[in-house]
Design a protein around this motif. Structure first.
Motif, PDB file in Angstrom:
ATOM      1  N   ALA A 310       0.829  -1.207   0.000  1.00  0.00           N
ATOM      2  CA  ALA A 310       0.000   0.000   0.000  1.00  0.00           C
ATOM      3  C   ALA A 310       0.864   1.257   0.000  1.00  0.00           C
ATOM      4  CB  ALA A 310      -0.919   0.001   1.218  1.00  0.00           C
ATOM      5  N   THR A 311       0.211   2.372  -0.273  1.00  0.00           N
ATOM      6  CA  THR A 311       0.824   3.698  -0.175  1.00  0.00           C
ATOM      7  C   THR A 311       0.012   4.517   0.814  1.00  0.00           C
ATOM      8  OG1 THR A 311       1.641   3.669  -2.457  1.00  0.00           O
ATOM      9  CG2 THR A 311       1.374   5.825  -1.420  1.00  0.00           C
ATOM     10  N   ILE A 312       0.702   5.231   1.694  1.00  0.00           N
ATOM     11  CA  ILE A 312       0.013   6.184   2.561  1.00  0.00           C
ATOM     12  C   ILE A 312       0.371   7.590   2.102  1.00  0.00           C
ATOM     13  CG2 ILE A 312       1.836   6.094   4.339  1.00  0.00           C
ATOM     14  CD1 ILE A 312      -0.460   6.624   6.404  1.00  0.00           C
ATOM     15  N   TYR A 313      -0.647   8.403   1.910  1.00  0.00           N
ATOM     16  CA  TYR A 313      -0.487   9.790   1.494  1.00  0.00           C
ATOM     17  C   TYR A 313      -0.736  10.672   2.710  1.00  0.00           C
ATOM     18  CZ  TYR A 313      -0.923   7.787  -3.157  1.00  0.00           C
ATOM     19  OH  TYR A 313      -0.739   7.028  -4.288  1.00  0.00           O
ATOM     20  N   SER A 314       0.213  11.532   3.019  1.00  0.00           N
ATOM     21  CA  SER A 314       0.059  12.459   4.137  1.00  0.00           C
ATOM     22  C   SER A 314       0.442  13.849   3.665  1.00  0.00           C
ATOM     23  CB  SER A 314       0.946  12.044   5.313  1.00  0.00           C
ATOM     24  OG  SER A 314       0.817  12.969   6.379  1.00  0.00           O
ATOM     25  N   THR A 315      -0.377  14.824   4.003  1.00  0.00           N
ATOM     26  CA  THR A 315      -0.084  16.176   3.534  1.00  0.00           C
ATOM     27  C   THR A 315       1.151  16.762   4.205  1.00  0.00           C
ATOM     28  OG1 THR A 315      -1.613  17.107   5.166  1.00  0.00           O
ATOM     29  CG2 THR A 315      -2.494  16.631   2.971  1.00  0.00           C
ATOM     30  N   LEU A 316       1.556  16.190   5.338  1.00  0.00           N
ATOM     31  CA  LEU A 316       2.731  16.664   6.066  1.00  0.00           C
ATOM     32  C   LEU A 316       3.626  15.477   6.398  1.00  0.00           C
ATOM     33  CD1 LEU A 316       4.064  19.155   7.547  1.00  0.00           C
ATOM     34  CD2 LEU A 316       2.827  18.403   9.588  1.00  0.00           C
ATOM     35  N   GLU A 317       4.908  15.716   6.463  1.00  0.00           N
ATOM     36  CA  GLU A 317       5.861  14.680   6.851  1.00  0.00           C
ATOM     37  C   GLU A 317       5.412  13.997   8.148  1.00  0.00           C
ATOM     38  OE1 GLU A 317      10.657  14.379   7.912  1.00  0.00           O
ATOM     39  OE2 GLU A 317       9.648  16.330   7.774  1.00  0.00           O
ATOM     40  N   PRO A 318       5.337  12.664   8.177  1.00  0.00           N
ATOM     41  CA  PRO A 318       4.950  11.968   9.409  1.00  0.00           C
ATOM     42  C   PRO A 318       5.909  12.301  10.554  1.00  0.00           C
ATOM     43  CG  PRO A 318       4.816  10.485   7.536  1.00  0.00           C
ATOM     44  CD  PRO A 318       5.493  11.734   7.044  1.00  0.00           C
ATOM     45  N   CYS A 319       5.344  12.493  11.732  1.00  0.00           N
ATOM     46  CA  CYS A 319       6.155  12.928  12.872  1.00  0.00           C
ATOM     47  C   CYS A 319       7.118  11.827  13.311  1.00  0.00           C
ATOM     48  CB  CYS A 319       5.261  13.348  14.034  1.00  0.00           C
ATOM     49  SG  CYS A 319       4.213  12.025  14.696  1.00  0.00           S
ATOM     50  N   SER A 320       8.262  12.251  13.845  1.00  0.00           N
ATOM     51  CA  SER A 320       9.271  11.307  14.335  1.00  0.00           C
ATOM     52  C   SER A 320       9.338  11.277  15.855  1.00  0.00           C
ATOM     53  CB  SER A 320      10.646  11.659  13.767  1.00  0.00           C
ATOM     54  OG  SER A 320      11.001  12.995  14.091  1.00  0.00           O
ATOM     55  N   VAL A 321       8.832  12.316  16.497  1.00  0.00           N
ATOM     56  CA  VAL A 321       8.725  12.353  17.962  1.00  0.00           C
ATOM     57  C   VAL A 321       7.412  13.041  18.307  1.00  0.00           C
ATOM     58  CG1 VAL A 321      11.213  12.408  18.375  1.00  0.00           C
ATOM     59  CG2 VAL A 321       9.968  14.553  18.102  1.00  0.00           C
ATOM     60  N   ARG A 322       6.847  12.673  19.453  1.00  0.00           N
ATOM     61  CA  ARG A 322       5.651  13.367  19.917  1.00  0.00           C
ATOM     62  C   ARG A 322       5.516  13.180  21.421  1.00  0.00           C
ATOM     63  NH1 ARG A 322       0.538  10.116  17.332  1.00  0.00           N
ATOM     64  NH2 ARG A 322      -0.606  11.767  18.411  1.00  0.00           N
ATOM     65  N   ALA A 323       4.955  14.191  22.057  1.00  0.00           N
ATOM     66  CA  ALA A 323       4.779  14.152  23.506  1.00  0.00           C
ATOM     67  C   ALA A 323       3.417  13.603  23.901  1.00  0.00           C
ATOM     68  CB  ALA A 323       4.964  15.559  24.084  1.00  0.00           C
ATOM     69  N   ALA A 336       3.092  -0.893  10.587  1.00  0.00           N
ATOM     70  CA  ALA A 336       2.025  -1.416   9.727  1.00  0.00           C
ATOM     71  C   ALA A 336       2.570  -2.101   8.482  1.00  0.00           C
ATOM     72  CB  ALA A 336       1.085  -0.283   9.328  1.00  0.00           C
ATOM     73  N   GLY A 337       3.857  -1.914   8.207  1.00  0.00           N
ATOM     74  CA  GLY A 337       4.475  -2.559   7.052  1.00  0.00           C
ATOM     75  C   GLY A 337       4.234  -1.852   5.739  1.00  0.00           C
ATOM     76  N   ILE A 338       3.752  -0.617   5.780  1.00  0.00           N
ATOM     77  CA  ILE A 338       3.508   0.138   4.544  1.00  0.00           C
ATOM     78  C   ILE A 338       4.850   0.563   3.958  1.00  0.00           C
ATOM     79  CG2 ILE A 338       2.490   2.233   3.571  1.00  0.00           C
ATOM     80  CD1 ILE A 338       0.299   2.010   5.691  1.00  0.00           C
ATOM     81  N   LEU A 360      13.576   8.277   9.204  1.00  0.00           N
ATOM     82  CA  LEU A 360      13.203   7.044   9.900  1.00  0.00           C
ATOM     83  C   LEU A 360      12.525   6.054   8.960  1.00  0.00           C
ATOM     84  CD1 LEU A 360      11.836   8.390  13.311  1.00  0.00           C
ATOM     85  CD2 LEU A 360      13.981   7.177  12.905  1.00  0.00           C
ATOM     86  N   LEU A 361      11.660   6.560   8.106  1.00  0.00           N
ATOM     87  CA  LEU A 361      10.955   5.682   7.173  1.00  0.00           C
ATOM     88  C   LEU A 361      11.906   5.090   6.141  1.00  0.00           C
ATOM     89  CD1 LEU A 361       7.781   7.883   6.773  1.00  0.00           C
ATOM     90  CD2 LEU A 361       7.805   5.546   7.671  1.00  0.00           C
ATOM     91  N   GLU A 362      12.808   5.906   5.627  1.00  0.00           N
ATOM     92  CA  GLU A 362      13.765   5.400   4.642  1.00  0.00           C
ATOM     93  C   GLU A 362      14.722   4.399   5.273  1.00  0.00           C
ATOM     94  OE1 GLU A 362      13.966   8.977   1.343  1.00  0.00           O
ATOM     95  OE2 GLU A 362      15.427   8.990   2.986  1.00  0.00           O
ATOM     96  N   GLN A 363      15.113   4.627   6.510  1.00  0.00           N
ATOM     97  CA  GLN A 363      15.974   3.668   7.198  1.00  0.00           C
ATOM     98  C   GLN A 363      15.282   2.323   7.374  1.00  0.00           C
ATOM     99  OE1 GLN A 363      17.125   5.582  10.865  1.00  0.00           O
ATOM    100  NE2 GLN A 363      18.184   7.240   9.793  1.00  0.00           N
ATOM    101  N   ALA A 364      13.954   2.359   7.478  1.00  0.00           N
ATOM    102  CA  ALA A 364      13.179   1.121   7.622  1.00  0.00           C
ATOM    103  C   ALA A 364      12.902   0.453   6.278  1.00  0.00           C
ATOM    104  CB  ALA A 364      11.859   1.421   8.328  1.00  0.00           C
ATOM    105  N   GLY A 365      13.374   1.060   5.187  1.00  0.00           N
ATOM    106  CA  GLY A 365      13.211   0.461   3.868  1.00  0.00           C
ATOM    107  C   GLY A 365      12.046   0.983   3.064  1.00  0.00           C
ATOM    108  N   ALA A 366      11.334   1.974   3.576  1.00  0.00           N
ATOM    109  CA  ALA A 366      10.198   2.528   2.837  1.00  0.00           C
ATOM    110  C   ALA A 366      10.685   3.471   1.742  1.00  0.00           C
ATOM    111  CB  ALA A 366       9.260   3.269   3.781  1.00  0.00           C
ATOM    112  N   THR A 367       9.913   3.559   0.677  1.00  0.00           N
ATOM    113  CA  THR A 367      10.145   4.559  -0.360  1.00  0.00           C
ATOM    114  C   THR A 367       9.346   5.802   0.003  1.00  0.00           C
ATOM    115  OG1 THR A 367      10.462   2.882  -2.070  1.00  0.00           O
ATOM    116  CG2 THR A 367       9.889   5.102  -2.812  1.00  0.00           C
TER     117      THR A 367
END
Length: 389
Positions: A310-323, A336-338, A360-367
């Motif tokens: 699958a492809t996930i489309y997000s209007t903003l870069e997915p967050c890498s940290v959050r409180a 999720a393996g996307i 983080l996503l690219e390090q996990a192998g995602a395009t």
């Protein structure tokens, strides 16, 4: 990777029927019927949903197809949507010699013949007004074929055959989905044509190490129809479908409740066959902490096999940290393996000094693919925050 939308990459479906031993016909002069009436109706419905149908010259000469939508109600539905009755009929031809009495020329709808540049003049003289003839360069380059079709507004292409044409697109890594009807008998003839035969010097990207994903299996009488998501070689390329899906995500971001402390983001998850799996937006459902990607992922079964392609489309870069939550969105997407993430713009340093979602996503192998052409639209939804960054 940051790329402008490429207008020349329609999604590609290969539709075929074959015997248990992998043949799409026998060696006899008459066409072998592999499909059932129910399967013919399924294929007719597919044709009605596509912008163009493509076959090779061998199929034209051997089967003499019309490539029409047969069902009157389906044709009427296309017209009601502002489309022609029939999809564009495309023939991929290596040289001349197409008979003037082929049923394709007498059938309804527009026709396009794609051929190597050296064959164009002869084909134009041979076909006259029967079809538009366009060159594809020195040979039959499938990427240039898709370029020519996209220039004519084709977003979804259905490839019906024959075997050499199937292999041409598959080995180029340009196929999104395969729908294969399996007939319950053997042909048993080594001389009979096969589904996607080997091509000298070419490699199928769908090998044992890169297995296709089964999207579904359907029984139709005594046939079974298998649907596979094929492995594309150009996952980093922005397609017209990507732009459409991102615009949908931007529309979703406009649904977000206003906030002075968080961005308004939309997210859409789409299967390899173009089916929307789920969508979401920031602060959806009254939860002022939920992020768009988190909201979309929360609506689906994370064991769904479609997520792997699958492809996930997000209007903003997915967050890498959050409180506010234990897991940032980049981590949720990875879990999720996307494998493909498309975004419109990077997170500015307003709430997080250095967002590392892409890394983080690219390090996990995602395009990870960006669509800068839509960044301004996505930012505009957050104009009150952007002015502070």
């Amino acid at each position: 990777m940051s790329l402008e939308p490429h207008p020349a990459r329609p999604s590609v479906l290969i539709s075929a029927a074959m015997s248990v031993d992998g043949h799409i016909d026998d060696a006899a002069p008459e066409r072998l019927l592999l499909s059932s009436p129910e399967d013919f109706d399924r294929v007719d419905a597919l044709r009605a949903a596509y912008d163009a149908i493509l076959v090779g010259a061998g199929t034209l000469r051997a089967d003499d197809p019309r490539l029409e939508v047969r069902d009157e109600a389906r044709r009427a539905a296309r017209v009601a949507r502002g489309l022609p009755e029939h999809p564009l009929k495309v023939a991929l031809v290596g040289h001349g010699g197409l008979a003037a009495d082929l049923r394709l020329w007498q059938s309804g709808g527009a026709k396009l013949v794609l051929a190597p540049d050296a064959a164009v003049a002869g084909l134009r003289a041979e076909l006259g007004e029967r079809a538009e003839v366009v060159g594809t360069g020195a040979g039959l380059d499938p990427a240039r074929v898709l370029d020519a079709l996209a220039a004519r507004g084709v977003r979804r292409l259905m490839v019906e055959g024959g075997g050499a044409i199937q292999s041409l697109f598959l080995t180029a890594g340009l196929v999104d989905e395969i729908q294969l009807a399996l007939a319950p008998f053997f042909v048993g003839d080594a001389a009979a044509p096969r589904f996607a035969p080997p091509v000298a010097g070419a490699v199928f990207p769908q090998d044992a190490a890169h297995r296709m994903t089964l999207l579904g299996a359907q029984s139709l009488g005594d046939l079974v129809v298998l649907r596979y998501a094929a492995r594309r070689a150009d996952a980093s390329r922005v397609t017209t479908a990507d732009v459409d899906r991102m615009r949908l995500a931007i529309e979703l971001s406009r649904e977000c409740p206003a906030s002075e402390t968080a961005y308004s983001v939309g997210a859409v998850i789409v299967a390899a066959d173009g089916t929307e799996i789920a969508c979401g937006f920031s602060r959806e459902g009254g939860d002022d902490k939920v992020h768009a990607e988190e909201s979309a992922l929360g609506k689906i079964d994370l064991t769904d096999p479609r997520l792997r392609t699958a492809t996930i489309y997000s209007t903003l870069e997915p967050c890498s940290v959050r409180a506010s939550r234990p897991h940032p969105c980049a981590e949720l997407i990875r879990a999720a393996g996307i494998g493909r993430v498309v975004l419109a713009w990077r997170e500015p340093a307003l709430f997080v000094a250095d967002c590392q979602g892409v890394e983080l996503l690219e390090q996990a192998g995602a395009t990870v693919v960006e669509i800068p052409a839509l960044a301004e639209e996505a930012r505009a939804v957050n104009a009150h925050l952007v002015s502070r960054s």
